[in-house]
Design a protein around this motif. Structure first.
Motif, PDB file in Angstrom:
ATOM      1  N   ASP A  69      -2.695   6.106  -2.619  1.00  0.00           N
ATOM      2  CA  ASP A  69      -3.724   5.097  -2.871  1.00  0.00           C
ATOM      3  C   ASP A  69      -5.037   5.533  -2.218  1.00  0.00           C
ATOM      4  O   ASP A  69      -5.051   6.063  -1.098  1.00  0.00           O
ATOM      5  CB  ASP A  69      -3.320   3.743  -2.295  1.00  0.00           C
ATOM      6  CG  ASP A  69      -2.234   3.052  -3.106  1.00  0.00           C
ATOM      7  OD1 ASP A  69      -1.906   3.558  -4.197  1.00  0.00           O
ATOM      8  OD2 ASP A  69      -1.720   2.018  -2.636  1.00  0.00           O
ATOM      9  N   GLU A  70      -6.124   5.281  -2.922  1.00  0.00           N
ATOM     10  CA  GLU A  70      -7.440   5.528  -2.341  1.00  0.00           C
ATOM     11  C   GLU A  70      -7.965   4.231  -1.742  1.00  0.00           C
ATOM     12  O   GLU A  70      -7.931   3.177  -2.387  1.00  0.00           O
ATOM     13  CB  GLU A  70      -8.415   6.037  -3.395  1.00  0.00           C
ATOM     14  CG  GLU A  70      -9.808   6.309  -2.836  1.00  0.00           C
ATOM     15  CD  GLU A  70     -10.806   6.760  -3.890  1.00  0.00           C
ATOM     16  OE1 GLU A  70     -11.986   6.949  -3.535  1.00  0.00           O
ATOM     17  OE2 GLU A  70     -10.407   6.914  -5.068  1.00  0.00           O
ATOM     18  N   VAL A  71      -8.440   4.289  -0.505  1.00  0.00           N
ATOM     19  CA  VAL A  71      -9.032   3.126   0.148  1.00  0.00           C
ATOM     20  C   VAL A  71     -10.512   3.085  -0.218  1.00  0.00           C
ATOM     21  O   VAL A  71     -11.259   4.037   0.038  1.00  0.00           O
ATOM     22  CB  VAL A  71      -8.851   3.194   1.676  1.00  0.00           C
ATOM     23  CG1 VAL A  71      -9.537   2.008   2.344  1.00  0.00           C
ATOM     24  CG2 VAL A  71      -7.372   3.224   2.037  1.00  0.00           C
TER      25      VAL A  71
ATOM     26  N   VAL B 221      -7.827  -1.160  -2.289  1.00  0.00           N
ATOM     27  CA  VAL B 221      -7.234   0.142  -2.576  1.00  0.00           C
ATOM     28  C   VAL B 221      -7.110   0.320  -4.085  1.00  0.00           C
ATOM     29  O   VAL B 221      -7.232  -0.630  -4.872  1.00  0.00           O
ATOM     30  CB  VAL B 221      -5.849   0.291  -1.908  1.00  0.00           C
ATOM     31  CG1 VAL B 221      -5.965   0.213  -0.400  1.00  0.00           C
ATOM     32  CG2 VAL B 221      -4.881  -0.757  -2.429  1.00  0.00           C
TER      33      VAL B 221
ATOM     34  N   VAL C 243       0.867  -1.185   0.000  1.00  0.00           N
ATOM     35  CA  VAL C 243       0.000   0.000   0.000  1.00  0.00           C
ATOM     36  C   VAL C 243       0.898   1.226   0.000  1.00  0.00           C
ATOM     37  O   VAL C 243       1.887   1.288   0.744  1.00  0.00           O
ATOM     38  CB  VAL C 243      -0.935   0.012   1.223  1.00  0.00           C
ATOM     39  CG1 VAL C 243      -1.854   1.227   1.179  1.00  0.00           C
ATOM     40  CG2 VAL C 243      -1.761  -1.266   1.287  1.00  0.00           C
TER      41      VAL C 243
END
Length: 739
Positions: free
Chosen positions: A453-455, A501, A449
């Motif tokens: 990064d977008e969760v 993610v 990760v």
């Protein structure tokens, strides 16, 4: 002695004055009326609850009435033990449920009085008796014309509500006098119930005084006779006591209990509590008023006795000491007492009432935030039917949802009844922050990760769904800070967790993350609060000095804050001060010195207004505006950019208010958390603790702060792409503003 025999024959007893206390009998005096020898009146009840008259009821829901009444008893009665009051409430709820029926047992346990509420208040009644004018206080739109000569003040059987019209009804006839002093339990804010016994507290609880306003009427009456009865409203009893101790009026009817005069009425639907929350004190001698003030004439028929006595002029002074043995105030430290850890339905009902009552008394922003705490209390109490009381986390969230209603960034709920092991893995190895509606990784301790990064999902649930759920159990005054608090909850995972993610422009991917201890996750969170202090050489601006006030970045060596400010004053073209975190690492004096060097002189804080209660029924406030001193070291004479964001909260905002109010900085970033003021805390059954803001804070110019916060001059929203590239777009915007 003929008059003495007549009074006794009427069922009356002269007290204390002796023959010398009677008005003279001249040859032209009319004969006394015929009497029947009924003997002396029976002795009055020794139970104060039999001697006091109640007040009006209320249309509030029963839970609101119970909350209000319990708060009055909990915080202001003589005994002072918060735990004893809470246990009495739990016992009442156990036996009777949410009902006004619990008041009798509750009152008996705490040495209070429970009573049925009084009916509709009567209007004032003024009657010409021939030998005197009688006034019975009551509802009055305008003060009546003051009668002259002999005036009878009929204070018998007035209700609490009718007694609120005493001054309007009687001041003209009674004239000027100074009321007795009220010794009270004074609470300046809600003294915290959390922490170590004897630890310093921003708020105070202890003894205090209240001096009612003097009466200022002309005093038309030449003789005052006060009719007293077996049961009296507290204010009526106090007036009777005051006038007799000042030798201004005769008392005819019944002895007056000082304990009755020291009571406060709190309604609960059609019933209520009478709570002794005052000690009456002579303002000249500073001694407590005796327990009982004897009537000059005790009589079954007070009005007939007054006519028989028919005195002219004031009564003689009383002689001899009277007992003063009633209980006084006790002031136990609330942090020395603790609830049981276990909770059942009555205990949790009590927790809701205690928290609601504490907020109603001491939370200062109900005129700013939506006032929905009554409705939330009702819905939460109803929700107990579906709550699993064996699920400790669900129980704590039940309290959190109640507190969430007040929109307070200091509104936290913790569980001191649950074990906590700091060495136990408890968090995802991520530092997260919402950028708009997207949950973005700022730092990661897992190789799969990356920042930027977008969760999208955690443990099989999409982030919007989780946000909607968690937002219901976090309290915040701004949407940015609410999102920050939700992220703190999102990362609390003690087991291996699947996280979905997506890097900017890439497809979704699933990652298995192992939990880490809280200290590891805290270290990752530093990525949200900037960088190490120093000149910004790496950004191509060696002549711009960057100073980070967040406590995790402040160091105590040659790069400390004051040293950096001194060097910036010598050589910098501009300065960027980062207050996106929480100030720390500096003593309060050094913090003031640092701010003084930025503002260039003395500067004002926001207005700090603390609610003050003088007993259960009198509210006031204390307002302070601090002057932060001029610096002793060199002040900055170059432009200063001040960075803020949603994690700028409480003391960080207090500092920011000083510098922003001085006009010395340009603010860059995102709005702050909009929550300032010292925190207080209450311990609830189950050893669940709740905190909230205990003082009202406005900006230095008096404008609203709560829910508004520090508003940037230059608003900047980061992007996932910028985070992925390792850029601090807010810092970049500050540098651009310097240009």
């Amino acid at each position: 002695m003929d008059r003495m025999r007549g009074l006794v024959g009427l069922g009356m007893v002269l007290v204390a004055c002796g023959d010398d206390g009677l008005p003279p009998v001249d040859a032209g005096a009319p004969d006394l009326p015929p009497t029947v020898d009924a003997g002396p009146p029976p002795p009055p009840s020794a139970d104060l609850c039999d001697r006091v008259r109640p007040g009006p009821g209320t249309s509030d829901a029963v839970e609101v009435g119970l909350s209000r009444a319990h708060a009055a008893a909990r915080f202001f009665r003589m005994d002072g033990s918060l735990l004893a009051a809470d246990r009495a409430l739990i016992a009442g709820l156990t036996e009777h449920g949410l009902s006004e029926s619990l008041l009798d047992g509750y009152a008996a346990e705490l040495d209070l009085c429970a009573a049925n509420a009084a009916g509709t208040p009567r209007e004032i009644a003024v009657t010409d008796l021939g030998w005197a004018t009688s006034i019975r206080a009551g509802v009055v739109a305008t003060s009546p014309e003051a009668p002259t000569g002999r005036v009878v003040l009929d204070l018998r059987d007035l209700t609490v509500e009718e007694a609120t019209y005493l001054r309007a009804s009687l001041e003209g006839a009674v004239g000027a006098f100074t009321p007795l002093r009220h010794g009270v339990r004074r609470r300046q804010g809600m003294a915290s119930e959390l922490g170590e016994v004897g630890a310093p507290d921003a708020y105070e609880a202890g003894g205090g005084n209240f001096d009612p306003e003097p009466w200022t009427g002309e005093g038309s009456a030449s003789t005052l006779i006060v009719l007293t009865g077996p049961r009296m409203a507290p204010a009526a009893a106090e007036l009777a006591i005051t006038l007799r101790l000042a030798n201004r009026a005769w008392l005819v009817g019944e002895d007056v209990e000082t304990g009755v005069a020291e009571m406060h009425w709190e309604p609960v639907v059609g019933r209520g509590l009478l709570i002794r929350d005052t000690e009456l004190v002579d303002r000249t001698t500073l001694e407590r008023v005796p327990d009982r003030i004897p009537a000059d004439v005790r009589a079954l028929d007070a009005l007939l006795a007054a006519e028989t006595l028919a005195p002219d002029g004031p009564p003689p002074p009383r002689t001899g000491a009277l007992p003063d043995e009633r209980a006084g105030f006790l002031h136990p430290d609330p942090r020395a007492e603790h609830h049981d850890v276990s909770v059942d339905r009555p205990a949790l009902q009590a927790a809701g009432l205690i928290l609601h009552g504490s907020l109603r008394r001491f939370f200062p922003y109900f005129d700013v935030v939506p006032d929905r705490i009554d409705e939330r209390l009702a819905s939460q109490l109803a929700a107990l039917d579906e709550l699993d009381l064996d699920d400790r986390a669900a129980v704590v969230d039940w309290v959190r949802h109640l507190l969430q209603a007040v929109d307070d960034g200091h509104g936290f709920v913790g569980d001191r009844g649950a074990p906590y092991d700091p060495e136990q893995p408890s968090h995802l190895p991520l530092a997260l922050e919402f950028i708009g509606d997207r949950l973005v990784v700022y730092a990661s301790a897992d190789a799969e990760v990356h920042p930027g990064d977008e969760v999208l999902a955690i443990a099989g649930r999409r982030v919007p769904e989780l946000y909607a759920e968690y937002a219901e159990v976090v309290s915040a005054a701004s949407e940015g800070y609410r999102r920050d608090l939700v992220t703190r909850r999102l990362v609390q995972r003690s087991v291996t967790t699947t996280v979905v993610v997506r890097a900017p422009g890439d497809p979704e991917r699933s990652v298995e993350l192992e939990p880490v201890v809280a200290t590891v996750q805290s270290e990752l969170m530093r990525a949200l609060t900037g960088r190490a202090s120093g000149p910004l050489d790496d950004l191509g601006h060696p002549d711009v000095h960057y100073i980070n006030l967040d406590g995790s970045w402040v160091v105590q060596d040659e790069t400390d804050v004051l040293g950096l400010l001194a060097r910036a004053a010598e050589s910098a073209r501009g300065v960027v001060v980062d207050m996106r975190g929480y100030p720390g690492g500096l003593s309060y004096r050094d913090q003031q010195e640092a701010i003084g060097r930025i503002t260039g002189g003395a500067a004002l804080s926001g207005h700090l207004v603390t609610p003050v209660w003088l007993g259960a029924g009198r509210e006031a406030s204390v307002e302070v505006q601090q002057t932060w001193p001029a610096p002793t070291g060199p002040a900055l004479e170059v432009p200063v950019m001040w960075l803020v964001g949603p994690r700028t909260v409480s003391q960080a905002e207090h500092v920011s208010q000083v510098v922003v109010g001085s006009g010395a900085v340009t603010v860059v970033g995102r709005p702050s958390a909009a929550t300032n003021g010292n925190i207080t805390g209450v311990e609830l059954p189950g050893r669940i603790v709740a905190t909230f803001t205990g003082m009202r804070v406005t900006n230095p110019d008096g404008s609203r702060f709560h829910g508004v916060g520090i508003v940037p001059d230059v608003t900047v929203e980061p992007t996932p792409e910028g985070v992925a590239a390792g850029r601090d777009e807010i810092l970049e915007a500050a540098l651009a503003a310097l240009e």
